[in-house]
Enzyme design. Structure first.
Site, PDB file in Angstrom:
ATOM      1  N   TRP B 313       3.556 -14.768  -0.731  1.00 47.17           N
ATOM      2  CA  TRP B 313       2.899 -13.643  -0.075  1.00 47.17           C
ATOM      3  C   TRP B 313       2.813 -13.888   1.437  1.00 47.17           C
ATOM      4  O   TRP B 313       2.969 -12.958   2.239  1.00 47.17           O
ATOM      5  CB  TRP B 313       1.491 -13.466  -0.651  1.00 47.17           C
ATOM      6  CG  TRP B 313       0.697 -12.384   0.031  1.00 47.17           C
ATOM      7  CD1 TRP B 313       0.673 -11.060  -0.272  1.00 47.17           C
ATOM      8  CD2 TRP B 313      -0.173 -12.547   1.159  1.00 47.17           C
ATOM      9  NE1 TRP B 313      -0.155 -10.387   0.584  1.00 47.17           N
ATOM     10  CE2 TRP B 313      -0.692 -11.273   1.466  1.00 47.17           C
ATOM     11  CE3 TRP B 313      -0.574 -13.636   1.928  1.00 47.17           C
ATOM     12  CZ2 TRP B 313      -1.583 -11.058   2.509  1.00 47.17           C
ATOM     13  CZ3 TRP B 313      -1.463 -13.425   2.973  1.00 47.17           C
ATOM     14  CH2 TRP B 313      -1.960 -12.151   3.249  1.00 47.17           C
ATOM     15  N   HIS B 314       2.606 -15.160   1.816  1.00 43.34           N
ATOM     16  CA  HIS B 314       2.509 -15.462   3.241  1.00 43.34           C
ATOM     17  C   HIS B 314       3.836 -15.254   3.954  1.00 43.34           C
ATOM     18  O   HIS B 314       3.861 -15.002   5.161  1.00 43.34           O
ATOM     19  CB  HIS B 314       2.036 -16.902   3.449  1.00 43.34           C
ATOM     20  CG  HIS B 314       0.564 -17.075   3.229  1.00 43.34           C
ATOM     21  ND1 HIS B 314       0.030 -17.266   1.982  1.00 43.34           N
ATOM     22  CD2 HIS B 314      -0.485 -17.055   4.088  1.00 43.34           C
ATOM     23  CE1 HIS B 314      -1.288 -17.370   2.091  1.00 43.34           C
ATOM     24  NE2 HIS B 314      -1.627 -17.231   3.352  1.00 43.34           N
ATOM     25  N   GLY B 315       4.924 -15.401   3.236  1.00 42.10           N
ATOM     26  CA  GLY B 315       6.211 -15.158   3.878  1.00 42.10           C
ATOM     27  C   GLY B 315       7.346 -15.729   3.059  1.00 42.10           C
ATOM     28  O   GLY B 315       7.140 -16.575   2.186  1.00 42.10           O
TER      29      GLY B 315
END
Lengths: 344, 473
Positions: B313-315
């Protein structure tokens, strides 16, 4: 931090009692800072020059980057109504072209109902340039501020609507902000760099003199080596396009090569960066018939005449330089003011 | 536009004054918030305004569809749910992960805030589907909730069950909103602009950009500095978002609750990015481990899945995946240790007392912090090679020292560390009265203190305050 870090149910009165001392402390800090250190050099903005042009009918229009600011004393010598200086901080050729076309041309080309020029005395344009003005923005690291510094609100809004907030258009509100708080040390001298330097002894690297020496070292290398690759075709094309539009208007164009601090000029730089620019301007003179005045290393300016950045002139040095320039290449400006001229 | 940008200084007064000068009706106020939200979002990249509008309309329509279907219409309701999941997750995957998986036609631009507003809308759809909240009948109100600019770009990830009811009522300007909002914003600004940006410029970026070059001490300092930077950046953003929301008479949830007081990883994740972790545990972990499928009862596997998702989700990068895997593994170890310890307690009650000792808590705190600091190295490292070089740099070796200067150390590092420490200490029971004592000071004294903070910020905030780290996710 908790979500509700204030005493329960504050009143409007208690809010005011917090806000007032807050403002007083900030104001007090401002006053204290003004007492112990001078304000940093203020950026000159395009708007100042544009407003002067709109309001007047000068004979001489000076256009350039912040270097053009050195020609402000010209107004004292030739008459305040004779000279308008338009400076775009950090500007390069493309920025000068933008400023002329979008901000100045309207007034330069303005006509009366009978078809004559409104600014009918305008005869000379002095373009203050250096090799630096032909560098690509990425080399000079100024590209992000241009031409947003010269914009009006409509330019800004149009750009934001198209692209959102970018590092370029960001400079418009930033400039507005700096102008709004022009007398605030807290806004103008962020980090209090000037203040700290002012309080240091001359031998300290963070002192004004120490920073000047460090700046000189960096610029010495840049002129001789790093910026030899300037001379960007896009910037040169904009420069020539600007010359064309000025010449079409029937103006006499003089390109002045801004003086450099002698200590910055290595023998190598005469063979590289400076030589390239000088040769280019010679070719321009032959092609376009404009006057070129090269002051790169002929002006009688010494170390102390330059500001801490080793680039801009101190207020006293500007006077000295302009007096010298009027006798060395710009003597044609001392001729009697021209009579009003009609439309072509 | 970010909260620390000069644009926001011009934007906020207009948004604020316009809002409170309008007739005090919920519809007018929501319409104004929607308008300024569109301007705020458009300031990032106007081409994605259409996408935002489309996602709002689709999810509002699906929510309404779900509410109109009888609860026993399982098939159609499930189809609508899957449609929403496919739409939201599909967009997220396309914009953020298409390139990561090497698929052709990847978007070069990622709509800002997509990770946040997608989770917000998904929680809304899931809550409506499960009957935990009614669907929002008003499209403008739903759109206002999604496009409320303080939380749109980087959270807090707001649950609409708590937020939509706030938009139903007209808001009234009361001094408490201004006082709380102003203070939250000031604290958040200090954390972001002064701590995070200064630490990044002088302590973190130089070492992370040339891993292995500096001394081991500099590497440890950079790793610690990055931990504080991430905290100050995101907690600061969250406080500012809460403060701005208060300015409009609206309350956003707390996102950070003094995470550096945690004595275990499990506690840390209850205190750090609370709204994301709540979301992940409520909508993924709990259904997964209590459902009827393969994951039922497999709590360890659930942890790993949740944190791998959190990492992604962060990247889309292996660094985030590694970070997620580390925390999944960390939580498994913590859970196993707890089970083991409970067994010891059952055998001998002395173990219960040992757990309450200061030494046990201190050891737990030190291990948790060390693990967290080290986990952020892959989170920050630009590549696998940089990660290895940085980890190698943490071991004793020669190298260049980091020149910080006494002035910088005192004025910036000291003040930054002091602020975070003080904020955390005020969360400890014995220090809680201190905050009360400060708030009990005469208003002019508090005003003078806030004035001094404003002066400090004006001096020490870097010229170009950077983008928020979490706005990139």
């Amino acid at each position: 931090m908790s979500a509700s870090p204030v005493s329960p149910s504050p009143s409007w009165r208690s809010l005011l009692l917090v806000a007032l001392p807050l403002a007083l402390v900030v104001l007090g800090a401002e006053i204290a800072l003004h007492r112990v250190a001078p304000m940093p050099r203020r950026d000159l903005e395009v708007d100042t020059g544009v407003d002067a042009l709109e309001a007047g009918n000068p004979e001489v229009l000076v256009l350039g980057s912040s270097h053009a600011g050195a020609f402000r004393p010209l107004a004292d010598r030739l008459g305040t109504d004779q000279v308008v200086v338009v400076t775009e901080e950090g500007g390069t050729m493309s920025a000068f072209d933008w400023v002329y076309r979008h901000r100045l041309k309207t007034f330069v080309d303005e006509k009366r109902a009978d078809g004559t020029w409104v600014r009918d005395r305008l005869r000379h344009v002095l373009l203050i340039t250096t090799y630096w003005d032909t560098c690509p923005g990425s080399a000079t690291r100024w590209f992000e501020s241009l031409p947003a510094r010269a914009w009006q609100l409509r330019h800004y809004l149009a750009d934001v609507t198209r692209n959102g907030v970018t590092t370029t258009n960001h400079n418009f509100p930033h400039t507005v902000m700096k102008r709004l708080f022009g007398d605030s040390m807290l806004i103008q001298d962020r980090g209090l760099l000037n203040l700290r330097s002012n309080l240091r002894g001359a031998n300290h690297p963070d002192s004004l003199e120490g920073r000047k020496r460090a700046s000189a070292q960096v610029r010495y290398r840049q002129i001789a080596e790093e910026w030899v690759t300037c001379h960007t075709p896009e910037e040169l094309q904009k420069f020539e396009s600007l010359l064309d539009v000025l010449l079409e208007r029937g103006l006499e164009v003089t390109v002045i090569i801004y003086p450099q601090m002698a200590e910055l000029l290595a023998p190598l730089s005469h063979m590289t960066t400076l030589a390239t620019y000088s040769e280019y301007l010679k070719a321009i003179r032959a092609r376009k018939g404009v006057r070129i005045v090269d002051h790169t290393h002929t002006a009688p300016l010494v170390w102390d005449d330059f500001e801490i950045d080793c680039d801009h002139l101190t207020p006293e040095a500007r006077e000295k330089y302009v007096d010298w320039a009027l006798a060395n290449g710009l003597d044609f400006l001392k001729a009697a003011p021209t009579a009003s001229r009609g439309a072509p | 536009m970010t909260f620390t940008s000069v644009e926001f200084l011009f934007f906020f007064p207009v948004a604020f004054l316009g809002y409170w000068l309008l007739p005090r009706r919920a519809g007018w106020q929501n319409a104004w918030l929607l308008l300024v939200g569109a301007v705020f979002y458009g300031s990032w990249n106007p081409i994605f305004l259409g996408l935002l509008a489309a996602t709002i309309v689709v999810d509002w329509g699906i929510g309404l569809g779900l509410s109109r279907l009888p609860s026993d219409a399982t098939g159609p309701r499930r189809r609508l749910l899957w449609a929403s999941l496919a739409w939201n997750v599909g967009l997220l995957v396309y914009f953020k992960y298409w390139g990561f998986f090497g698929l052709p036609g990847a978007s070069l631009l990622v709509p800002v805030g997509i990770s946040y507003f997608t989770l917000q809308k998904l929680s809304y759809i899931l809550d409506v589907y499960d009957g935990r909240m009614p669907a929002c009948a008003s499209l403008p109100r739903f759109a206002t909730a999604v496009a409320f600019f303080p939380h749109m770009v980087a959270g807090p990830i707001t649950r609409f069950s708590g937020f939509l009811p706030q938009l139903e009522q007209p808001r009234r300007l009361v001094p408490e909103h201004l006082a709380v909002g102003g203070l939250l914003f000031l604290a958040g600004f200090f954390e972001k602009a002064c701590i995070a940006d200064n630490f990044a410029l002088t302590l973190v970026d130089p070492v992370f950009s040339r891993p292995g070059v500096y001394t081991a001490g500099a590497h440890w300092l950079a790793a610690l500095g990055y931990t504080l930077q991430v905290f100050a950046d995101f907690a600061g953003y969250s406080l500012m978002a809460m403060g701005v929301a208060r300015g409009f008479g609206l309350v956003l949830p707390l996102n950070f609750d003094r995470p550096f007081l945690s004595t275990s990883l499990a506690e840390l994740w209850r205190r750090w990015h609370i709204t994301l972790n709540t979301w992940l545990f409520e909508y993924i972990y709990t259904p997964l481990t209590t459902g009827t499928g393969f994951f039922r009862g497999r709590l360890d596997l659930g942890f790993m899945v949740v944190f791998l998702i959190s990492g992604l989700w962060h990247g889309a990068s292996w660094g985030f995946v590694a970070w997620g895997a580390m925390h999944g593994l960390g939580l498994i170890v913590v859970r196993r240790w707890d089970e083991l310890y409970r067994g010891l307690c059952r055998k001998d009650r002395k173990w219960v007392a040992r757990r309450r000792t200061r030494a046990y808590k201190l050891a737990g705190w030190a291990l948790t912090m060390l693990y967290f600091v080290l986990s952020l190295v892959p989170f920050r490292a630009a590549s696998g090679a940089d990660l290895l070089a940085f980890l190698g740099g943490l071991l004793p070796h020669g190298g260049a020292s980091l020149e910080l200067g006494a002035f910088w150390l005192a004025a910036v590092f000291g003040a930054g560390l002091g602020f975070v420490s003080l904020d955390h200490l005020l969360g400890l029971p014995r220090f809680v009265p201190l905050a009360g004592r400060f708030l009990a000071l005469p208003a002019p004294v508090r005003g003078a203190v806030y004035g001094a903070v404003v002066v400090y910020l004006a001096i020490f905030v870097p010229q170009a305050s950077g983008l928020f780290i979490y706005a990139r996710f």
